[in-house]
Scaffold this motif. Structure first.
Motif, PDB file in Angstrom:
ATOM      1  N   MET A   1       7.117  50.473  -8.029  1.00 43.19           N
ATOM      2  CA  MET A   1       6.651  50.365  -9.387  1.00 43.19           C
ATOM      3  C   MET A   1       6.438  51.774  -9.941  1.00 43.19           C
ATOM      4  SD  MET A   1       3.285  48.376 -10.825  1.00 43.19           S
ATOM      5  CE  MET A   1       3.675  47.014  -9.786  1.00 43.19           C
ATOM      6  N   SER A   2       7.083  52.100 -11.046  1.00 40.77           N
ATOM      7  CA  SER A   2       6.971  53.426 -11.644  1.00 40.77           C
ATOM      8  C   SER A   2       5.764  53.495 -12.568  1.00 40.77           C
ATOM      9  CB  SER A   2       8.228  53.756 -12.450  1.00 40.77           C
ATOM     10  OG  SER A   2       9.331  53.849 -11.601  1.00 40.77           O
ATOM     11  N   GLU A   3       4.984  54.549 -12.386  1.00 35.21           N
ATOM     12  CA  GLU A   3       3.805  54.777 -13.210  1.00 35.21           C
ATOM     13  C   GLU A   3       4.154  55.748 -14.335  1.00 35.21           C
ATOM     14  OE1 GLU A   3      -0.655  56.601 -12.553  1.00 35.21           O
ATOM     15  OE2 GLU A   3       0.336  55.605 -10.879  1.00 35.21           O
ATOM     16  N   HIS A   4       3.667  55.439 -15.527  1.00 34.48           N
ATOM     17  CA  HIS A   4       3.910  56.264 -16.696  1.00 34.48           C
ATOM     18  C   HIS A   4       2.587  56.496 -17.420  1.00 34.48           C
ATOM     19  CE1 HIS A   4       8.156  55.349 -16.156  1.00 34.48           C
ATOM     20  NE2 HIS A   4       7.828  54.075 -16.104  1.00 34.48           N
ATOM     21  N   THR A   5       2.578  57.452 -18.333  1.00 31.45           N
ATOM     22  CA  THR A   5       1.405  57.688 -19.156  1.00 31.45           C
ATOM     23  C   THR A   5       1.693  57.218 -20.564  1.00 31.45           C
ATOM     24  OG1 THR A   5       0.792  59.627 -17.846  1.00 31.45           O
ATOM     25  CG2 THR A   5      -0.183  59.444 -20.040  1.00 31.45           C
ATOM     26  N   ALA A   6       0.824  56.336 -21.065  1.00 32.36           N
ATOM     27  CA  ALA A   6       0.884  55.940 -22.472  1.00 32.36           C
ATOM     28  C   ALA A   6      -0.108  56.817 -23.218  1.00 32.36           C
ATOM     29  CB  ALA A   6       0.515  54.472 -22.636  1.00 32.36           C
ATOM     30  N   GLN A   7       0.289  57.275 -24.393  1.00 33.70           N
ATOM     31  CA  GLN A   7      -0.580  58.139 -25.174  1.00 33.70           C
ATOM     32  C   GLN A   7      -0.708  57.607 -26.591  1.00 33.70           C
ATOM     33  OE1 GLN A   7       1.212  62.056 -24.729  1.00 33.70           O
ATOM     34  NE2 GLN A   7       0.143  62.365 -22.811  1.00 33.70           N
ATOM     35  N   LEU A   8      -1.895  57.782 -27.154  1.00 33.78           N
ATOM     36  CA  LEU A   8      -2.190  57.413 -28.524  1.00 33.78           C
ATOM     37  C   LEU A   8      -2.667  58.669 -29.219  1.00 33.78           C
ATOM     38  CD1 LEU A   8      -2.737  55.101 -30.670  1.00 33.78           C
ATOM     39  CD2 LEU A   8      -5.091  55.160 -29.816  1.00 33.78           C
ATOM     40  N   SER A   9      -2.017  59.022 -30.316  1.00 38.36           N
ATOM     41  CA  SER A   9      -2.433  60.218 -31.041  1.00 38.36           C
ATOM     42  C   SER A   9      -2.389  59.961 -32.539  1.00 38.36           C
ATOM     43  CB  SER A   9      -1.535  61.413 -30.688  1.00 38.36           C
ATOM     44  OG  SER A   9      -0.219  61.197 -31.138  1.00 38.36           O
ATOM     45  N   SER A  10      -3.125  60.800 -33.234  1.00 35.91           N
ATOM     46  CA  SER A  10      -3.163  60.705 -34.688  1.00 35.91           C
ATOM     47  C   SER A  10      -2.786  62.054 -35.262  1.00 35.91           C
ATOM     48  CB  SER A  10      -4.561  60.318 -35.171  1.00 35.91           C
ATOM     49  OG  SER A  10      -4.599  60.322 -36.582  1.00 35.91           O
ATOM     50  N   ARG A  11      -1.780  62.037 -36.099  1.00 38.60           N
ATOM     51  CA  ARG A  11      -1.363  63.235 -36.828  1.00 38.60           C
ATOM     52  C   ARG A  11      -1.178  62.809 -38.263  1.00 38.60           C
ATOM     53  NH1 ARG A  11      -1.592  68.212 -34.402  1.00 38.60           N
ATOM     54  NH2 ARG A  11       0.537  68.844 -34.187  1.00 38.60           N
ATOM     55  N   THR A  12      -1.680  63.597 -39.150  1.00 40.28           N
ATOM     56  CA  THR A  12      -1.587  63.326 -40.589  1.00 40.28           C
ATOM     57  C   THR A  12      -2.038  61.909 -40.937  1.00 40.28           C
ATOM     58  OG1 THR A  12       0.767  62.683 -40.508  1.00 40.28           O
ATOM     59  CG2 THR A  12       0.279  65.008 -40.890  1.00 40.28           C
ATOM     60  N   GLY A  13      -3.090  61.430 -40.231  1.00 36.73           N
ATOM     61  CA  GLY A  13      -3.693  60.153 -40.567  1.00 36.73           C
ATOM     62  C   GLY A  13      -3.020  58.909 -40.021  1.00 36.73           C
ATOM     63  N   ARG A  14      -1.931  59.051 -39.275  1.00 36.48           N
ATOM     64  CA  ARG A  14      -1.217  57.890 -38.708  1.00 36.48           C
ATOM     65  C   ARG A  14      -1.454  57.855 -37.198  1.00 36.48           C
ATOM     66  NH1 ARG A  14       2.206  55.751 -42.307  1.00 36.48           N
ATOM     67  NH2 ARG A  14       3.336  54.577 -40.731  1.00 36.48           N
ATOM     68  N   TRP A  15      -1.660  56.665 -36.670  1.00 38.82           N
ATOM     69  CA  TRP A  15      -1.839  56.486 -35.234  1.00 38.82           C
ATOM     70  C   TRP A  15      -0.525  56.042 -34.603  1.00 38.82           C
ATOM     71  CZ3 TRP A  15      -5.905  58.181 -32.649  1.00 38.82           C
ATOM     72  CH2 TRP A  15      -7.069  58.444 -33.365  1.00 38.82           C
ATOM     73  N   LEU A  16      -0.103  56.762 -33.571  1.00 41.41           N
ATOM     74  CA  LEU A  16       1.147  56.487 -32.888  1.00 41.41           C
ATOM     75  C   LEU A  16       0.878  56.313 -31.393  1.00 41.41           C
ATOM     76  CD1 LEU A  16       4.267  56.310 -33.113  1.00 41.41           C
ATOM     77  CD2 LEU A  16       4.310  58.751 -32.581  1.00 41.41           C
ATOM     78  N   LEU A  17       1.374  55.227 -30.832  1.00 45.70           N
ATOM     79  CA  LEU A  17       1.284  54.949 -29.403  1.00 45.70           C
ATOM     80  C   LEU A  17       2.680  55.122 -28.821  1.00 45.70           C
ATOM     81  CD1 LEU A  17      -0.297  53.698 -26.931  1.00 45.70           C
ATOM     82  CD2 LEU A  17       0.604  51.506 -27.710  1.00 45.70           C
ATOM     83  N   TYR A  18       2.802  55.858 -27.727  1.00 43.30           N
ATOM     84  CA  TYR A  18       4.100  56.047 -27.095  1.00 43.30           C
ATOM     85  C   TYR A  18       3.927  56.129 -25.586  1.00 43.30           C
ATOM     86  CZ  TYR A  18       2.414  60.840 -27.510  1.00 43.30           C
ATOM     87  OH  TYR A  18       1.639  61.964 -27.458  1.00 43.30           O
ATOM     88  N   VAL A  19       5.002  55.843 -24.867  1.00 44.42           N
ATOM     89  CA  VAL A  19       4.993  55.901 -23.411  1.00 44.42           C
ATOM     90  C   VAL A  19       5.909  57.045 -22.989  1.00 44.42           C
ATOM     91  CG1 VAL A  19       5.478  54.676 -21.263  1.00 44.42           C
ATOM     92  CG2 VAL A  19       4.567  53.422 -23.249  1.00 44.42           C
ATOM     93  N   VAL A  20       5.336  57.973 -22.228  1.00 41.51           N
ATOM     94  CA  VAL A  20       6.076  59.137 -21.741  1.00 41.51           C
ATOM     95  C   VAL A  20       6.965  58.709 -20.581  1.00 41.51           C
ATOM     96  CG1 VAL A  20       5.871  61.434 -20.722  1.00 41.51           C
ATOM     97  CG2 VAL A  20       4.185  60.666 -22.424  1.00 41.51           C
TER      98      VAL A  20
END
Length: 94
Positions: free
Chosen positions: A1-20
């Protein structure tokens, strides 16, 4: 099972969730745009990750970090970054 990091960030007022995904171009990382507004709730983040094909690793919890635009300047604006360890629902790379 591969482990990844999911990140949530806010730039210019928008929230973005992504998986590295290491070894994959950033433009191909799975992502979910929550748009402008309040910080997405843990339930909203979990649903978005599930929709992207990922689940939390056993015992994983969200952690928050404050990131400065200019690390050597304590008056520099900061942005928040949250992260959690995830794996694909099917055990593959997703």
């Amino acid at each position: 099972m591969s482990e990844h990091t999911a990140q949530l960030s806010s730039r210019t007022g928008r929230w973005l969730l992504y998986v590295v995904l290491m070894g994959v171009p950033v433009s191909q990382w799975p992502e979910h745009d929550f748009g402008p507004g309040s910080v997405p709730t843990p339930a909203e983040r979990s649903r978005a990750l599930t929709d992207l094909g990922f689940v939390f690793m056993d015992g994983a919890e969200w952690a928050w970090e404050e990131c400065s635009e200019r690390p050597d300047d304590d008056s520099s604006p900061v942005w928040l970054l949250a992260f959690v360890q995830v794996c694909s629902r099917d055990g593959g790379l997703s």
